[in-house]
Design an enzyme around this catalytic site. Structure first.
Site, PDB file in Angstrom:
ATOM      1  N   ASP A   3      27.305  70.469  60.611  1.00 42.43           N
ATOM      2  CA  ASP A   3      27.029  69.670  61.809  1.00 42.43           C
ATOM      3  C   ASP A   3      28.026  69.970  62.925  1.00 42.43           C
ATOM      4  O   ASP A   3      27.811  69.568  64.074  1.00 42.43           O
ATOM      5  CB  ASP A   3      27.145  68.178  61.464  1.00 42.43           C
ATOM      6  CG  ASP A   3      25.802  67.492  61.436  1.00 42.43           C
ATOM      7  OD1 ASP A   3      24.906  67.927  62.176  1.00 42.43           O
ATOM      8  OD2 ASP A   3      25.661  66.524  60.677  1.00 42.43           O
ATOM      9  N   LYS A   7      14.436  67.486  57.974  1.00 38.82           N
ATOM     10  CA  LYS A   7      15.487  68.452  57.632  1.00 38.82           C
ATOM     11  C   LYS A   7      15.289  68.988  56.212  1.00 38.82           C
ATOM     12  O   LYS A   7      15.405  70.190  55.980  1.00 38.82           O
ATOM     13  CB  LYS A   7      16.875  67.801  57.787  1.00 38.82           C
ATOM     14  CG  LYS A   7      17.261  67.628  59.261  1.00 38.82           C
ATOM     15  CD  LYS A   7      18.496  66.769  59.485  1.00 38.82           C
ATOM     16  CE  LYS A   7      18.675  66.545  60.994  1.00 38.82           C
ATOM     17  NZ  LYS A   7      19.808  65.694  61.359  1.00 38.82           N
ATOM     18  N   GLN A  30      23.839  61.859  58.137  1.00 44.13           N
ATOM     19  CA  GLN A  30      22.995  61.517  59.293  1.00 44.13           C
ATOM     20  C   GLN A  30      23.635  60.410  60.140  1.00 44.13           C
ATOM     21  O   GLN A  30      24.081  59.387  59.620  1.00 44.13           O
ATOM     22  CB  GLN A  30      21.599  61.087  58.809  1.00 44.13           C
ATOM     23  CG  GLN A  30      20.600  60.852  59.920  1.00 44.13           C
ATOM     24  CD  GLN A  30      20.253  62.100  60.728  1.00 44.13           C
ATOM     25  OE1 GLN A  30      20.318  63.219  60.248  1.00 44.13           O
ATOM     26  NE2 GLN A  30      19.899  61.903  61.993  1.00 44.13           N
TER      27      GLN A  30
HETATM   28  N1  GUN Z   1      21.810  62.218  64.615  1.00 46.00           N
HETATM   29  C1  GUN Z   1      21.231  62.748  65.727  1.00 46.00           C
HETATM   30  N2  GUN Z   1      21.452  64.067  65.809  1.00 46.00           N
HETATM   31  C2  GUN Z   1      22.176  64.406  64.711  1.00 46.00           C
HETATM   32  C3  GUN Z   1      22.712  65.646  64.236  1.00 46.00           C
HETATM   33  O1  GUN Z   1      22.584  66.711  64.833  1.00 46.00           O
HETATM   34  N3  GUN Z   1      23.405  65.552  63.066  1.00 46.00           N
HETATM   35  C4  GUN Z   1      23.588  64.369  62.399  1.00 46.00           C
HETATM   36  N4  GUN Z   1      24.295  64.402  61.266  1.00 46.00           N
HETATM   37  N5  GUN Z   1      23.109  63.224  62.821  1.00 46.00           N
HETATM   38  C5  GUN Z   1      22.405  63.240  63.972  1.00 46.00           C
END
Ligand code: GUN
Length: 304
Positions: free
Chosen positions: A121, A54, A98
């Site tokens: 998110d 990311k 995350q």
């Molecule tokens: N863990 C797996 N997919 C995601 C996501 O799209 N966002 C976040 N914050 N954590 C994740």
């Protein structure tokens, strides 16, 4: 039937190129660089890889990023304090915590602490509410938003189709079903959600025109669970450990067997995965732009 392979890598690259262009314009024309804070708590190896991907994507898209690595023993109060700081930090337009968070941290109270205007998110109740109501000012969770973008750019119509979503998580299943229920193009579907307690799953999945698997169990969807001509979107990213070898990625769908019956299918890797990151970049740009609209509106209101 030989299935069309939906190339998520190629489609994600198209989305990222558009985001990069628009980020450059925002900087040149308005002097604003979108900023994303990425918070990782603990040592989950898969999460470390996702977070690194990311922040690398931010660099490529011209988005400013700050990464916070907190040790596994961090208290909820400490995480909430960091979120509060980021909520008030002007150069940060998006905040990503995350998931999964290590025990005993409570994901609900931590996600709910993010300012909804920075919740790129789409996990905050305000944004989930906006999605349920079809309000386009909210943020939609990146993976389901990426699935819609894949369908749209691959030219797969959803109107009037029976979409079966396997999984009911806050991150994928629920927002995915809500998106398919919306009014409009690449929505307007008849939606069924299945989960671990659903009875006679194959009877339901065989009715799907479009099957979206987000259940987190490797190769759970087998050929006898789908009908001829189905479109299959595989959201699963399961790491399989094999003795003495590097871990392998497997989707929720038995790709070879199901592809033989499907009209179109996403691979793992190279399907939905790259779209999640592309939509995160797109949401961060949207958050920066929304702030611009708000500051443009303020003087007019003050003059009333
Ligand atoms: N863990 C797996 N997919 C995601 C996501 O799209 N966002 C976040 N914050 N954590 C994740």
């Amino acid at each position: 039937m030989s299935a069309k392979i939906i190339d998520g890598k190629k489609i994600a690259a198209e989305v990222l190129a558009e985001v990069e262009r628009d980020v450059r314009r925002l900087k040149e024309e308005r002097g604003i660089q979108p900023g994303l804070a990425v918070v990782l708590v603990g040592e989950n190896p898969a999460s470390r890889v996702y977070v690194r991907n990311k922040t690398q994507a931010c660099e490529r898209a011209g988005i400013f990023s700050q990464q916070y690595n907190l040790p596994a023993g961090t208290s909820e109060a400490e995480v909430l304090e960091l979120i509060d700081t980021l909520n008030h930090q002007e150069n940060i337009h998006g905040i990503l915590i995350q998931s999964p968070l290590p025990e005993p941290l409570d994901e609900d109270s931590i996600f709910n602490a993010v300012d909804p205007r920075k919740d790129v998110d789409g996990f905050h109740p305000v944004n989930l509410g906006k999605l349920a109501l079809g309000d386009p000012t909210g943020f939609v969770a990146c993976t389901p938003a990426g699935v819609v973008e894949l369908l749209r750019r691959a030219g797969i119509e959803t109107a009037g189709k029976h979409v079966v979503v396997l999984g009911r998580s806050r991150i994928v299943g629920k927002p995915m079903a809500l998106l398919m229920l919306l009014k409009g193009k690449f929505a307007d579907a008849t939606v069924t959600i299945c989960h671990s307690k659903s009875r006679d799953l194959p009877r339901i999945t065989r009715q799907a025109d479009i099957l979206i698997a987000a259940i987190g169990r490797p190769r759970m969807v087998q050929a006898d669970m789908v009908k001829e001509g189905v479109v299959v979107i595989d959201v699963g990213i399961n790491r399989e450990e094999t003795a003495g070898e590097k871990s392998k990625l497997a989707g929720d769908v038995d790709f070879e067997a199901v592809a033989a019956k499907a009209s179109a299918i996403t691979p793992v890797p190279g399907g939905v995965g790259p779209m999640t990151i592309a939509m995160l970049m797109s949401n961060t740009l949207k958050a920066a732009r929304a702030l611009l609209k708000k500051s443009a509106a303020t003087p007019a209101r003050a003059g009333l």
